[in-house]
Design an enzyme around this catalytic site. Structure first.
Site, mmCIF file in Angstrom:
data_model
loop_
_atom_site.group_PDB
_atom_site.id
_atom_site.type_symbol
_atom_site.label_atom_id
_atom_site.label_comp_id
_atom_site.label_asym_id
_atom_site.label_seq_id
_atom_site.Cartn_x
_atom_site.Cartn_y
_atom_site.Cartn_z
ATOM 1 N N ASN A 195 10.360 -42.380 1.456
ATOM 2 C CA ASN A 195 11.357 -41.524 2.108
ATOM 3 C C ASN A 195 12.728 -41.906 1.547
ATOM 4 O OD1 ASN A 195 13.056 -40.159 3.824
ATOM 5 N ND2 ASN A 195 12.525 -41.351 5.655
ATOM 6 N N TRP A 196 13.226 -41.067 0.633
ATOM 7 C CA TRP A 196 14.499 -41.399 -0.022
ATOM 8 C C TRP A 196 15.691 -41.246 0.911
ATOM 9 C CZ3 TRP A 196 14.543 -38.757 -5.567
ATOM 10 C CH2 TRP A 196 13.433 -39.220 -6.299
ATOM 11 N N LYS A 197 15.483 -40.553 2.010
ATOM 12 C CA LYS A 197 16.593 -40.227 2.936
ATOM 13 C C LYS A 197 17.716 -39.522 2.170
ATOM 14 C CE LYS A 197 15.015 -43.865 5.920
ATOM 15 N NZ LYS A 197 15.277 -44.818 6.977
ATOM 16 N N HIS A 213 11.149 -37.697 12.126
ATOM 17 C CA HIS A 213 11.668 -39.030 11.824
ATOM 18 C C HIS A 213 12.673 -39.425 12.906
ATOM 19 C CE1 HIS A 213 13.780 -42.303 9.872
ATOM 20 N NE2 HIS A 213 12.727 -42.427 9.093
ATOM 21 N N GLU A 252 15.451 -40.740 12.783
ATOM 22 C CA GLU A 252 16.844 -40.358 12.491
ATOM 23 C C GLU A 252 17.074 -38.884 12.839
ATOM 24 O OE1 GLU A 252 16.814 -41.816 8.450
ATOM 25 O OE2 GLU A 252 16.646 -43.855 9.253
ATOM 26 N N GLU A 254 6.790 -45.827 13.431
ATOM 27 C CA GLU A 254 7.970 -46.530 12.944
ATOM 28 C C GLU A 254 8.811 -47.022 14.118
ATOM 29 O OE1 GLU A 254 9.109 -45.081 8.740
ATOM 30 O OE2 GLU A 254 9.928 -43.628 10.142
ATOM 31 N N GLY A 276 15.295 -49.974 8.533
ATOM 32 C CA GLY A 276 16.513 -50.293 7.794
ATOM 33 C C GLY A 276 17.224 -51.540 8.289
ATOM 34 N N SER A 296 11.200 -51.324 7.442
ATOM 35 C CA SER A 296 11.450 -52.520 6.630
ATOM 36 C C SER A 296 10.213 -53.049 5.921
ATOM 37 C CB SER A 296 12.099 -53.625 7.469
ATOM 38 O OG SER A 296 13.344 -53.181 7.970
ATOM 39 N N GLY A 350 11.218 -46.590 3.343
ATOM 40 C CA GLY A 350 12.579 -46.093 3.153
ATOM 41 C C GLY A 350 13.257 -46.839 2.005
ATOM 42 N N GLY A 351 14.058 -47.833 2.345
ATOM 43 C CA GLY A 351 14.866 -48.561 1.359
ATOM 44 C C GLY A 351 14.104 -48.983 0.112
HETATM 45 P P1 PGA Z 1 13.025 -48.530 5.893
HETATM 46 O O1 PGA Z 1 12.858 -47.029 6.421
HETATM 47 O O2 PGA Z 1 11.806 -48.825 5.065
HETATM 48 O O3 PGA Z 1 14.292 -48.518 5.080
HETATM 49 O O4 PGA Z 1 13.112 -49.403 7.096
HETATM 50 C C1 PGA Z 1 11.623 -46.531 6.827
HETATM 51 C C2 PGA Z 1 11.794 -45.115 7.308
HETATM 52 O O5 PGA Z 1 12.787 -44.835 7.985
HETATM 53 O O6 PGA Z 1 10.962 -44.238 7.019
#
Ligand code: PGA
Length: 253
Positions: free
Chosen positions: A9-11, A98, A100, A170, A176, A216, A237-238
């Site tokens: 997930n590049w966000k 998600h 977010e 999640e 993050g 994470s 994500g990251g």
């Molecule tokens: P993260 O994000 O790996 O940066 O914690 C995961 C996500 O939000 O899908």
């Protein structure tokens, strides 16, 4: 047999050039490292879909997904992107719900039901996200909280449609933050969710549902987390923005 899946997930990250570079690296490593039995999904921002798809081409088991889609089919909804459009640009998956999106864009369980419906009607596999905030975890009511997210958004689906869903658990406090859930915490929740799915759709359907962990996840902890019986992969994500890290996570299976 449920699929093992690693989704990146590049966000809201990466320029056109950066996205091209990252995709090229991933596609090359993916081919060189002879990845087997793992479905990999890249979820870039919408504006990257076309160019990322060109680089991915028809690489087996390497797919494209959106990070969101509209709950509407089409029309005067400025700034929105429909599931039909995603499909037409070569996406096979779409992340829905998600945390977010739930938090910053006030997406409710009810709205997410409509998004899941749009995805399914257009032949996209929803990666449906769920997870609890820190205060719910600290209050000890996290299992009920997350089960309720699934009940409210998904339990209206027919058995046939439910069979097309991928779940991503999640915990919000782990996204993050560098603070990952322990592999035992992940397993405990994944098992509870699978039992919950079985109570509605039967054990076989629950056993066939891929449940991914996110929050994470990195090359150092992925092997331990993925080794758990009810963890079928990760939503990353990251670490999905660094080709080597992302590949190492894929190779953790
Ligand atoms: P993260 O994000 O790996 O940066 O914690 C995961 C996500 O939000 O899908």
């Amino acid at each position: 047999m449920r699929k093992k899946i690693v989704a990146g997930n590049w966000k809201m990250n990466l320029t056109f050039e950066e996205g091209q570079k990252l995709t090229t690296e991933i596609v090359n490593m993916y081919k060189d490292e002879n990845i087997k039995d793992v479905t990999v999904v890249l979820n870039p921002p919408f504006v990257h879909l076309f160019s990322v798809k060109k680089l991915v081409g028809n690489t087996p088991n390497l797919f494209l997904g959106g990070q969101n889609c509209s709950d509407k089919a089409s029309g005067a909804f400025t700034g929105e992107t429909s599931a039909t459009m995603l499909k037409s640009f070569g996406a096979e998956y779409v992340i829905i719900g998600h945390s977010e999106r739930r938090e910053y864009f006030k997406e409710s369980n009810e709205l997410l039901t409509a998004k899941v419906k749009q995805a399914l009607e257009n032949g996209l596999t929803p990666i449906f996200c769920c997870g609890e905030p820190l205060e719910i975890r600290e209050a000890g009511t996290h299992e009920d909280y997350v089960k309720n997210q699934l009940t409210e958004s998904l339990f209206g689906l027919s058995e046939e449609d439910f069979a097309k869903i991928v779940i991503a658990y999640e915990p919000i406090w782990a996204i993050g933050t560098g603070k990952t859930a322990s592999s035992d915490q992940a397993q405990e929740m994944h098992k509870a969710l699978r039992d919950h799915l079985a109570s509605k759709y039967g054990q076989e359907a629950a056993d066939n549902t891929s449940i991914l962990y996110g929050g994470s996840c990195n090359p150092a902890n992925a092997k331990d987390i993925f080794s758990k019986a009810d963890v079928d992969g990760g939503l990353i994500g990251g670490a999905s923005l660094k080709s080597r890290d992302f590949m190492d996570i894929i190779n953790s299976f």
